[in-house]
Design a protein around this motif. Sequence first.
Motif, PDB file in Angstrom:
ATOM      1  N   VAL A 187       0.854  -1.185   0.000  1.00  0.00           N
ATOM      2  CA  VAL A 187       0.000   0.000   0.000  1.00  0.00           C
ATOM      3  C   VAL A 187       0.890   1.235   0.000  1.00  0.00           C
ATOM      4  CG1 VAL A 187      -1.820  -1.205   1.217  1.00  0.00           C
ATOM      5  CG2 VAL A 187      -0.160   0.109   2.517  1.00  0.00           C
ATOM      6  N   GLU A 229       4.755   1.063   1.279  1.00  0.00           N
ATOM      7  CA  GLU A 229       4.785   0.027   2.319  1.00  0.00           C
ATOM      8  C   GLU A 229       6.079  -0.772   2.259  1.00  0.00           C
ATOM      9  OE1 GLU A 229       1.588  -2.792   2.115  1.00  0.00           O
ATOM     10  OE2 GLU A 229       2.214  -3.847   3.932  1.00  0.00           O
ATOM     11  N   HIS A 282       4.021  -5.519   8.029  1.00  0.00           N
ATOM     12  CA  HIS A 282       3.215  -4.874   6.992  1.00  0.00           C
ATOM     13  C   HIS A 282       2.685  -3.555   7.530  1.00  0.00           C
ATOM     14  CE1 HIS A 282       2.920  -8.309   4.180  1.00  0.00           C
ATOM     15  NE2 HIS A 282       3.208  -8.983   5.265  1.00  0.00           N
ATOM     16  N   ALA A 283       2.329  -2.665   6.609  1.00  0.00           N
ATOM     17  CA  ALA A 283       1.642  -1.436   6.985  1.00  0.00           C
ATOM     18  C   ALA A 283       0.239  -1.500   6.422  1.00  0.00           C
ATOM     19  CB  ALA A 283       2.387  -0.221   6.443  1.00  0.00           C
ATOM     20  N   TYR A 313      -3.747  -0.020   5.338  1.00  0.00           N
ATOM     21  CA  TYR A 313      -4.376   1.039   4.571  1.00  0.00           C
ATOM     22  C   TYR A 313      -5.871   0.828   4.679  1.00  0.00           C
ATOM     23  CZ  TYR A 313      -5.600   4.201   0.837  1.00  0.00           C
ATOM     24  OH  TYR A 313      -6.124   5.240   0.123  1.00  0.00           O
ATOM     25  N   SER A 314      -6.594   1.892   4.945  1.00  0.00           N
ATOM     26  CA  SER A 314      -8.045   1.787   4.964  1.00  0.00           C
ATOM     27  C   SER A 314      -8.613   2.976   4.213  1.00  0.00           C
ATOM     28  CB  SER A 314      -8.543   1.774   6.407  1.00  0.00           C
ATOM     29  OG  SER A 314      -9.935   1.969   6.411  1.00  0.00           O
ATOM     30  N   ALA A 315      -9.682   2.723   3.476  1.00  0.00           N
ATOM     31  CA  ALA A 315     -10.317   3.819   2.734  1.00  0.00           C
ATOM     32  C   ALA A 315     -10.838   4.870   3.712  1.00  0.00           C
ATOM     33  CB  ALA A 315     -11.449   3.273   1.873  1.00  0.00           C
ATOM     34  N   ASN A 316     -11.170   4.419   4.913  1.00  0.00           N
ATOM     35  CA  ASN A 316     -11.653   5.333   5.939  1.00  0.00           C
ATOM     36  C   ASN A 316     -10.458   5.899   6.697  1.00  0.00           C
ATOM     37  OD1 ASN A 316     -12.787   6.607   8.074  1.00  0.00           O
ATOM     38  ND2 ASN A 316     -13.801   4.787   8.912  1.00  0.00           N
ATOM     39  N   ASP A 353      -9.934   5.365  10.449  1.00  0.00           N
ATOM     40  CA  ASP A 353      -9.635   4.007  10.884  1.00  0.00           C
ATOM     41  C   ASP A 353      -8.168   3.939  11.308  1.00  0.00           C
ATOM     42  OD1 ASP A 353     -10.316   1.488  11.298  1.00  0.00           O
ATOM     43  OD2 ASP A 353     -10.631   0.924   9.208  1.00  0.00           O
ATOM     44  N   VAL A 355      -6.887   1.006  13.434  1.00  0.00           N
ATOM     45  CA  VAL A 355      -6.635  -0.220  14.201  1.00  0.00           C
ATOM     46  C   VAL A 355      -5.537  -1.029  13.509  1.00  0.00           C
ATOM     47  CG1 VAL A 355      -7.641  -2.350  15.081  1.00  0.00           C
ATOM     48  CG2 VAL A 355      -8.987  -0.261  15.038  1.00  0.00           C
ATOM     49  N   SER A 377      -3.350  -4.715  13.266  1.00  0.00           N
ATOM     50  CA  SER A 377      -3.742  -6.113  13.392  1.00  0.00           C
ATOM     51  C   SER A 377      -2.525  -6.994  13.618  1.00  0.00           C
ATOM     52  CB  SER A 377      -4.437  -6.597  12.116  1.00  0.00           C
ATOM     53  OG  SER A 377      -5.427  -5.697  11.723  1.00  0.00           O
ATOM     54  N   ARG A 408      -6.180 -11.105  14.734  1.00  0.00           N
ATOM     55  CA  ARG A 408      -7.061 -11.616  13.690  1.00  0.00           C
ATOM     56  C   ARG A 408      -6.494 -12.915  13.141  1.00  0.00           C
ATOM     57  NH1 ARG A 408     -10.209  -7.032  12.527  1.00  0.00           N
ATOM     58  NH2 ARG A 408      -9.092  -5.060  12.670  1.00  0.00           N
ATOM     59  N   GLU A 428       0.227  -5.958  10.980  1.00  0.00           N
ATOM     60  CA  GLU A 428      -0.109  -4.868  10.063  1.00  0.00           C
ATOM     61  C   GLU A 428      -0.307  -3.611  10.905  1.00  0.00           C
ATOM     62  OE1 GLU A 428      -2.701  -4.697   6.178  1.00  0.00           O
ATOM     63  OE2 GLU A 428      -3.993  -4.490   7.921  1.00  0.00           O
ATOM     64  N   ALA A 459     -17.718   0.493   7.582  1.00  0.00           N
ATOM     65  CA  ALA A 459     -16.956   1.732   7.432  1.00  0.00           C
ATOM     66  C   ALA A 459     -16.139   2.028   8.682  1.00  0.00           C
ATOM     67  CB  ALA A 459     -17.895   2.884   7.125  1.00  0.00           C
ATOM     68  N   ASP A 460     -16.590   1.558   9.844  1.00  0.00           N
ATOM     69  CA  ASP A 460     -15.870   1.906  11.082  1.00  0.00           C
ATOM     70  C   ASP A 460     -14.725   0.944  11.388  1.00  0.00           C
ATOM     71  OD1 ASP A 460     -17.199  -0.346  11.790  1.00  0.00           O
ATOM     72  OD2 ASP A 460     -18.432   0.561  13.349  1.00  0.00           O
ATOM     73  N   ARG A 511     -18.745  -0.379   3.270  1.00  0.00           N
ATOM     74  CA  ARG A 511     -17.933   0.076   2.141  1.00  0.00           C
ATOM     75  C   ARG A 511     -17.891  -1.020   1.081  1.00  0.00           C
ATOM     76  NH1 ARG A 511     -12.943   0.117   3.081  1.00  0.00           N
ATOM     77  NH2 ARG A 511     -12.887  -0.646   5.209  1.00  0.00           N
ATOM     78  N   LEU A 528      -6.371  -2.025  -3.448  1.00  0.00           N
ATOM     79  CA  LEU A 528      -5.523  -1.082  -2.729  1.00  0.00           C
ATOM     80  C   LEU A 528      -4.503  -1.772  -1.837  1.00  0.00           C
ATOM     81  CD1 LEU A 528      -8.131   1.644  -1.778  1.00  0.00           C
ATOM     82  CD2 LEU A 528      -6.243   1.840  -3.394  1.00  0.00           C
ATOM     83  N   GLY A 529      -4.727  -3.034  -1.529  1.00  0.00           N
ATOM     84  CA  GLY A 529      -3.767  -3.751  -0.697  1.00  0.00           C
ATOM     85  C   GLY A 529      -4.078  -3.614   0.779  1.00  0.00           C
ATOM     86  N   GLY A 530      -3.207  -4.160   1.604  1.00  0.00           N
ATOM     87  CA  GLY A 530      -3.453  -4.184   3.041  1.00  0.00           C
ATOM     88  C   GLY A 530      -4.087  -5.510   3.415  1.00  0.00           C
ATOM     89  N   MET A 531      -3.613  -6.065   4.555  1.00  0.00           N
ATOM     90  CA  MET A 531      -4.077  -7.404   4.920  1.00  0.00           C
ATOM     91  C   MET A 531      -5.560  -7.446   5.215  1.00  0.00           C
ATOM     92  SD  MET A 531      -1.481  -9.316   7.353  1.00  0.00           S
ATOM     93  CE  MET A 531       0.184  -9.492   6.857  1.00  0.00           C
ATOM     94  N   VAL A 532      -6.035  -6.511   6.026  1.00  0.00           N
ATOM     95  CA  VAL A 532      -7.446  -6.534   6.411  1.00  0.00           C
ATOM     96  C   VAL A 532      -8.302  -6.289   5.176  1.00  0.00           C
ATOM     97  CG1 VAL A 532      -9.164  -5.512   7.904  1.00  0.00           C
ATOM     98  CG2 VAL A 532      -6.835  -5.758   8.713  1.00  0.00           C
ATOM     99  N   ASN A 533      -7.886  -5.331   4.332  1.00  0.00           N
ATOM    100  CA  ASN A 533      -8.619  -5.041   3.100  1.00  0.00           C
ATOM    101  C   ASN A 533      -8.730  -6.267   2.223  1.00  0.00           C
ATOM    102  OD1 ASN A 533      -9.275  -2.422   3.333  1.00  0.00           O
ATOM    103  ND2 ASN A 533      -7.450  -1.630   2.331  1.00  0.00           N
ATOM    104  N   HIS A 559      -1.112 -11.298   0.290  1.00  0.00           N
ATOM    105  CA  HIS A 559      -1.392 -11.734   1.656  1.00  0.00           C
ATOM    106  C   HIS A 559      -2.225 -13.017   1.732  1.00  0.00           C
ATOM    107  CE1 HIS A 559      -1.058  -7.201   2.015  1.00  0.00           C
ATOM    108  NE2 HIS A 559      -0.029  -7.631   2.716  1.00  0.00           N
TER     109      HIS A 559
END
Lengths: 486, 208
Positions: A293, A300, A354-355, A357-360, A363, A365, A367, A427, A445, B67-68, B107, B140-145, B182
């Motif tokens: 990201v 990243e 890892h780093a 990224y959230s669209a919000n 955010d 948090v 992990s 997680r 992350e 979204a949160d 989202r 966009l990447g990212g583990m949670v995403n 990931h």
Amino acid sequence: VRRSAIAILLLAALGGAALFSTRALWAADTDFAIHFEGSVLPLKSKSVNRVIYLPLVEIAQHLSQPYTDDFRLETFTIGAQNARLVTTRNSALISVNGQVVLLQNPVRRDDSQWFVPVDFLSQGMSRITGIEFRYRAGASRVFAGNVSPTELSLSAQAVSGATRLTLRAGSPVQVEIQRDATQRTVILLRGRPIDPLRERLDYKDRLVESVAFDDSDGIPKVLVATTPEAKEVRITAGDESRVYFVDFTREVAATEAAPPPPPPDIGAGAGAGARRIRLAVIDAGHGGDDAGVSDSGTLEKEWTLAVARKLRSALQNRLGATVLLTRDADEALTSEARAGLANRNQADLFISLHAGYSANENDAVSSIYVIQDGFGSALNPDVEPRDRLFLPWYLAHRNSRPHSEQLATLLQDQMGKSLPEWKFAIRTGPIAVLASTMMPAIAIEFGNLNNPANAQSLTDEAFQTQLAAAIAAAAERFAMEQGTIR
Amino acid sequence: MPRHIKIALIVLGVGFAITFGLFVNVIGRIQSMVNDDSDADAFAPPAEELFSPTDPPMAVRVFFPPADGSVVLSSEDRTIFRSPGLGNRAKQILQKVVDGPQSNRLRPSIPPEARLQEVFIDDTGVAYVDFSNALATNHLGGMVNEQATVYSIVNSLIYNLPEIRQVQILVGGGERETLKGHCLLLPLEMDLSITNVKPREDSQPRAD
């Protein structure tokens, strides 16, 4: 007349080639030793078609066993009436007290000398002498009876202008260094017999040419061939003489500048627990074409590498562990290559960075990821994985998953203490690098690069050092608290 | 004109014609290779309709990331047509996933450029879901995403269609090790532990 001469010559050449190709592949004699209680029997072993053969007469003589070499019957008999062992030339079948035993390779007699494969010792000799023989495939030594050797593992890595050779022994050993003019450093190991996990180290850099273990003369030692650039050798002991760091440095004057990181002094503080993490692998996420990201100039892949390097020195100092990075440059790696590095080096800990990224952008948090519980077990429902000798790559995590969970919990707790303003959630998921690593493994992350406050902290050098210190503290607690890894 | 010159001219002419023909052929091939727009026919309407207006409605639960960021996935209720084929129902559900959520608490989980290409369900209950390359390249990447993207597809299918046991996501018609570095794209089972949704209470028809 000429034509027939050519034909004869051709036939002779063909015959010679056939003879040559069917002849057994003999390798040169190599040094082999059998370590008995109180004595060492040095032997010259032969390798025929890659099988190691030992001279039988020497072994029988050393064990004071009577023997008869029957030239006519092509048999060799060891022992007396009630404990008799008979071998026959070119046969893998031997007779022990009238019972037939099958060896993996046939006994040989070459140039009227008898040669036996190594399993002859455990299959045959131990039954008539009562002595147990232990052999590690590929090694050039056998331990007999109650000899309890000290396991030795060697590793080498480049540390800022120096090369650090790490010797780890299972029990305390005394070490003495000798240098000679021929760019060779001899590290003598005194104490109990040494059982090296590997005979030589596949390592070469600007200072060190080769590292090999040698005990052909009965004295165990590590031979290090250095380049003319290596000017000074320094040795630091740790962990009650179980660990030695041998640093090869370029210049003598550099000692004050101290290019290698401070020798990890594992004293009262770290103690027994820290020994359980001998080797840790840090995985800097992404790299090469895969930037991970990115936001406002921070990639990243660059961020993970910077933190991985900081975490390396933090772990080295805190645990005295050897620390490897999956990548120490901007290069692309597959998940299998990352996990493979840790598996091949039998790491005790694997941390992937890892780093987030959230669209919000609100955010924030972070992990801590552990492999999903039971991941992959339903992919082969017809075969119970427990019963299988070879496992699919993605099932490698099965035995270490409880430890990974424990590590994640400890890290979450430690992060709460060290960085109270950051929130870390544990997680689980089908994360590729965690599925195929065999040791306790987690992926972290951090934050959200889209969150301005997060991004500012994460790119701050001092904060990165703080992060690394917190992870190292958690790793140390993990090493102390967990039962046994191996 | 002497006869041998005539013959030479004819031979030259025939040779030129053949060469020209080959040249045109090669140019044509190169052009067709360059212009080979594999996306072109992907926009073609499906050969058969996924549902007919007379099919009864079916309530489904579609998974999207909240979204949160409290959990990886949350869900919203949508309606599809209970068409006869399992594959058709699966496609309708996946189309809801691709279209994105209606609620602003949620989202979208799929890059807007990504399209659903095909769904196959084999007799062991594994659904192979093929998305266009944009699913990976525009992610966009990212583990949670990434986990949200993968499991919005996997959970939405298995939760609503219990006949499906596992889901393997294909990208651009082929298998891929991970979506964006990931998450492994092996056949995956439903994972409700990363959601705030409880397991279904009704009995589930399962093969085993």
